[in-house]
Design a protein around this motif. Structure first.
Motif, PDB file in Angstrom:
ATOM      1  N   SER A  57      18.927 -40.556   9.808  1.00  0.00           N
ATOM      2  CA  SER A  57      18.724 -39.117   9.978  1.00  0.00           C
ATOM      3  C   SER A  57      19.300 -38.609  11.295  1.00  0.00           C
ATOM      4  O   SER A  57      19.970 -37.577  11.341  1.00  0.00           O
ATOM      5  N   ILE A  62      21.457 -28.834   6.812  1.00  0.00           N
ATOM      6  CA  ILE A  62      20.272 -29.399   6.165  1.00  0.00           C
ATOM      7  C   ILE A  62      19.124 -28.398   6.195  1.00  0.00           C
ATOM      8  O   ILE A  62      18.442 -28.186   5.196  1.00  0.00           O
ATOM      9  N   ALA A  63      18.932 -27.741   7.323  1.00  0.00           N
ATOM     10  CA  ALA A  63      17.865 -26.736   7.445  1.00  0.00           C
ATOM     11  C   ALA A  63      18.086 -25.592   6.457  1.00  0.00           C
ATOM     12  O   ALA A  63      17.150 -25.149   5.791  1.00  0.00           O
ATOM     13  N   CYS A 111      17.295 -26.640   2.934  1.00  0.00           N
ATOM     14  CA  CYS A 111      15.855 -26.755   2.711  1.00  0.00           C
ATOM     15  C   CYS A 111      15.169 -25.387   2.682  1.00  0.00           C
ATOM     16  O   CYS A 111      13.983 -25.300   2.367  1.00  0.00           O
ATOM     17  N   TRP A 139      13.103 -25.380  13.438  1.00  0.00           N
ATOM     18  CA  TRP A 139      13.945 -25.766  12.317  1.00  0.00           C
ATOM     19  C   TRP A 139      14.482 -27.187  12.472  1.00  0.00           C
ATOM     20  O   TRP A 139      14.643 -27.899  11.488  1.00  0.00           O
ATOM     21  N   ARG A 186      11.697 -29.640  11.435  1.00  0.00           N
ATOM     22  CA  ARG A 186      11.468 -29.544   9.997  1.00  0.00           C
ATOM     23  C   ARG A 186      12.620 -30.185   9.221  1.00  0.00           C
ATOM     24  O   ARG A 186      12.404 -30.897   8.233  1.00  0.00           O
ATOM     25  N   ALA A 187      13.850 -29.938   9.676  1.00  0.00           N
ATOM     26  CA  ALA A 187      15.018 -30.532   9.014  1.00  0.00           C
ATOM     27  C   ALA A 187      14.986 -32.056   9.145  1.00  0.00           C
ATOM     28  O   ALA A 187      15.263 -32.778   8.179  1.00  0.00           O
ATOM     29  N   GLU A 246      12.293 -33.542   6.775  1.00  0.00           N
ATOM     30  CA  GLU A 246      12.759 -33.536   5.376  1.00  0.00           C
ATOM     31  C   GLU A 246      13.851 -34.576   5.159  1.00  0.00           C
ATOM     32  O   GLU A 246      13.884 -35.241   4.127  1.00  0.00           O
ATOM     33  N   LEU A 247      14.736 -34.705   6.139  1.00  0.00           N
ATOM     34  CA  LEU A 247      15.813 -35.682   6.023  1.00  0.00           C
ATOM     35  C   LEU A 247      15.261 -37.104   6.056  1.00  0.00           C
ATOM     36  O   LEU A 247      15.701 -37.960   5.285  1.00  0.00           O
ATOM     37  N   ALA A 269      13.944 -37.725   2.681  1.00  0.00           N
ATOM     38  CA  ALA A 269      15.040 -37.871   1.713  1.00  0.00           C
ATOM     39  C   ALA A 269      15.719 -39.236   1.846  1.00  0.00           C
ATOM     40  O   ALA A 269      16.031 -39.874   0.838  1.00  0.00           O
TER      41      ALA A 269
END
Length: 138
Positions: free
Chosen positions: A19, A32-33, A36, A49, A52-53, A56-57, A60
């Protein structure tokens, strides 16, 4: 001493390494942000952001590895495993060289290893990086 042409790898790959490479090295954080749905204002730090990105990454990356039956460790599991390793070494009378910042990344304070005091030192003998033999023998 003994000169080995190659040596075994004795580490593991953590999802945050993948990531962080995507976000820091390849500058994919804003994309990515936005993908999402929370990167409309990537110039505003107060929106968090980036965090958060990255979260999530991380999810993922871990999911992708698991879905394709490959192994990768997440930072929470790595932190727990490292705590167990340190405890076992302590019980055997050995010190573990480490820096608490190695594990945890941006969620470090949620991992048990966060701010665990330790010394970073080299234990010898050990495998060390060296130049290619072809540099010396042509």
């Amino acid at each position: 001493g003994v000169d080995y042409m190659c040596c075994p790898f004795n580490g593991w790959f953590m999802e945050q390494e993948v990531s962080r490479n995507l976000i820091e090295r390849y500058n994919k954080g804003p994309a990515i942000a936005k993908a999402c749905g929370f990167g409309d204002d990537v110039d505003e730090d107060a929106t968090c952001w980036k965090e958060r990105a990255l979260a999530e990454l991380n999810y993922a990356v871990t999911s992708s590895f698991q879905k394709n039956k490959f192994s990768i460790v997440d930072h929470h599991t790595a932190s727990k495993q490292f705590q167990i390793h340190c405890q076992r070494e302590h019980e055997a009378g050995r010190e573990v060289p480490h820096q608490w910042s190695w594990i945890g990344g941006f969620v470090g304070l949620m991992c048990p290893v966060w701010h665990q005091e330790g010394r970073d030192f080299y234990v010898l003998p050990q495998y060390q990086y060296c130049a290619s033999r072809s540099t010396f023998y042509q």
